[in-house]
Write an enzyme that holds these catalytic residues in place. Structure first.
Site, PDB file in Angstrom:
ATOM      1  N   CYS A 172       0.084   2.890  -0.671  1.00 59.01           N
ATOM      2  CA  CYS A 172      -0.990   1.283  -0.961  1.00 59.01           C
ATOM      3  C   CYS A 172      -0.140   0.184  -2.167  1.00 59.01           C
ATOM      4  CB  CYS A 172      -2.095   2.337  -0.901  1.00 59.01           C
ATOM      5  SG  CYS A 172      -2.399   3.756  -2.127  1.00 59.01           S
ATOM      6  N   ALA A 198      -4.576  14.252   2.506  1.00 57.96           N
ATOM      7  CA  ALA A 198      -5.403  14.262   1.825  1.00 57.96           C
ATOM      8  C   ALA A 198      -6.047  12.704   1.621  1.00 57.96           C
ATOM      9  CB  ALA A 198      -5.823  14.992   0.563  1.00 57.96           C
ATOM     10  N   ASP A 256       2.038   9.405   3.412  1.00 62.09           N
ATOM     11  CA  ASP A 256       1.423   8.818   2.797  1.00 62.09           C
ATOM     12  C   ASP A 256       2.551   8.975   1.459  1.00 62.09           C
ATOM     13  OD1 ASP A 256      -0.327   6.624   2.122  1.00 62.09           O
ATOM     14  OD2 ASP A 256      -2.438   7.665   2.162  1.00 62.09           O
ATOM     15  N   GLY A 268      -7.297  12.572   4.603  1.00 61.60           N
ATOM     16  CA  GLY A 268      -6.914  13.263   5.827  1.00 61.60           C
ATOM     17  C   GLY A 268      -7.766  11.714   6.876  1.00 61.60           C
ATOM     18  N   GLY A 269      -7.787  10.486   6.719  1.00 60.59           N
ATOM     19  CA  GLY A 269      -7.833   9.359   7.132  1.00 60.59           C
ATOM     20  C   GLY A 269      -7.123   9.530   8.327  1.00 60.59           C
ATOM     21  N   LYS A 270      -5.589   9.284   8.038  1.00 58.57           N
ATOM     22  CA  LYS A 270      -4.596   9.111   9.396  1.00 58.57           C
ATOM     23  C   LYS A 270      -4.243   9.963  10.060  1.00 58.57           C
ATOM     24  CE  LYS A 270      -2.530   5.799   5.333  1.00 58.57           C
ATOM     25  NZ  LYS A 270      -3.011   6.274   4.752  1.00 58.57           N
TER      26      LYS A 270
END
Length: 431
Positions: A373, A255, A320, A257-259
């Site tokens: 990140c 979540a 991630d 979901g960008g990648k």
């Protein structure tokens, strides 16, 4: 009440004093303002208020005879916003003070309006002395919690001031063209025809840079899924994953979901998007639908595949990992108010647990991309180094990027490197 500054003060008190996220605060207060310009002002005040809270909150103890945080949290937040307007937004003195005093009345605290005026006027009289007081310590100079300022200085002594300075600069708006729906050249032409200042990113093949945030839902191409919003540091993940047609791919902790979407735009792969939180997983579905992409959505624990894995190995795994988010303070300024030093050790344990849980799912010769990140070594190369120690079935793949610096294993982008967010990457191959 429709006073934007009063709403901003209430929202900022929720964020800074009650632990509410910036996103949730905006979703609560923005609908009460029918005018788009007022909503934009609310977002600017709330973002800068959260970003600079740790600079201006302490000085109020010198400007007030009695603290207001507990008894009058909205007025305390309003005073922080008054200082932000004067020092950060650099609004004319008379306008900033008058509007802030009026907001106290809008908050139905007319008896405190005089106090608000007096505090802001005193700041103006004693400004030089008070700024020197704030600039004397890294945490108030850069508006970072003391533990984080210390950690950044320990991990990145030569870059620490630049990192914390970058954390307080508004980032550009980064878009990612959806190759399934458009080309970057065509999307750039549409954006420029709409009056937008849009440029291709220098070295990210799908990246487009706009200098300032805007309502992306009003940009041409949004409704038909021609692009997504994604910082360039996150776009690097698809390059490192190097997906090929026909592969089975797992995006863990997926979540919003960008990648996952970026990987699906790059190749015809069978992708599983895994997310522990069912509510957050709905955002993955929304993004897939808007961009015209398809994936298998799984709800489950990345550290315990027994509840969701079908037994078939993956050619690529993207992790991630849950982390401190200390690399994205410029984009998520409320993180600095909510993250605690005591959060890090449990996150490291969770990162190791996810690596241990997912590595057996990777095919021989397959590639696992580990991302956080964070800019803290404890969560990044220290995790990968410790995990690799003694393993015979894994090797780290060396790579370089046009910005950032090599870590002990992998690569570290610090906030502001290449004008991107802070992010760590390691690429592991199963041998």
């Amino acid at each position: 009440m429709t006073d934007t500054r009063a709403f901003a003060a209430q929202a900022l008190a929720d964020v800074a004093l009650r632990g509410v996220s910036l996103r949730d605060a905006m979703e609560r207060y923005a609908p009460r303002l029918p005018d788009a310009r007022d909503r934009a002002l609310l977002m600017a005040l709330l973002s800068d208020g959260a970003r600079w809270w740790l600079r201006f909150d302490p000085v109020l103890d010198r400007l007030l005879d009695k603290p207001l945080r507990q008894k009058e949290p909205a007025i305390h937040a309003l005073l922080v916003l008054g200082l932000v307007q004067l020092e950060v937004l650099q609004l004319p003195d008379y306008a900033a003070v008058a509007a802030t005093v009026q907001a106290a009345r809008a908050l139905q605290r007319p008896r405190l309006a005089g106090l608000v005026n007096a505090v802001l006027r005193r700041w103006q009289r004693e400004r030089t002395e008070l700024l020197a007081f704030l600039d004397a310590r890294p945490q108030t100079r850069h508006a970072h919690p003391a533990w984080l300022a210390k950690a950044i200085t320990q991990d990145w002594p030569e870059q620490a001031d630049a990192v914390m300075t970058a954390d307080n600069v508004e980032p550009p708006l980064m878009l990612r063209v959806n190759r399934r729906r458009s080309t970057r050249e065509a999307l750039l032409e549409r954006l420029r025809s709409d009056g937008q200042t849009a440029e291709p990113h220098d070295w990210l093949a799908d990246g487009i840079v706009l200098p300032h945030s805007t309502d992306v839902t009003r940009l041409p191409g949004f409704a038909e899924g021609a692009f997504a919003v994604q910082d360039g540091a996150a776009q690097i993940a698809a390059d490192l994953a190097d997906v090929k047609d026909g592969q089975r791919v797992l995006d863990a902790c997926a979540a919003p979901g960008g990648k996952a979407c970026h990987l699906l735009e790059r190749a015809d792969v069978a992708l599983t998007a895994l997310e522990f939180d069912e509510k957050r997983a709905r955002r993955i579905t929304q993004n897939l639908d808007r961009l015209g992409l398809a994936a298998t959505l799984a709800i489950g624990d990345a550290g315990d595949p027994s509840g969701w894995w079908d037994g078939r190995p993956f050619d690529r795994i993207l992790i991630d990992a849950p982390c401190s988010a200390t690399g994205v303070l410029r984009r998520r300024p409320d993180v600095r108010l909510h993250r605690r030093e005591s959060d890090i050790a449990p996150m490291v344990a969770q990162q190791r647990r996810i690596l241990d849980g997912l590595w057996p799912l990777l095919s021989p010769g397959g590639r696992l991309v580990y991302i956080t990140c964070s800019l803290l070594r404890e969560e990044n190369d220290a995790v990968i180094n410790a995990w690799l120690d003694g393993r015979q079935d894994a090797r780290a793949i060396a790579f370089t990027l046009p910005a950032g610096q090599a870590a002990a294993v992998g690569w570290q982008m610090l906030p502001g490197d290449g004008d991107l967010d802070g992010m760590y990457y390691a690429v592991l191959e199963k041998v």
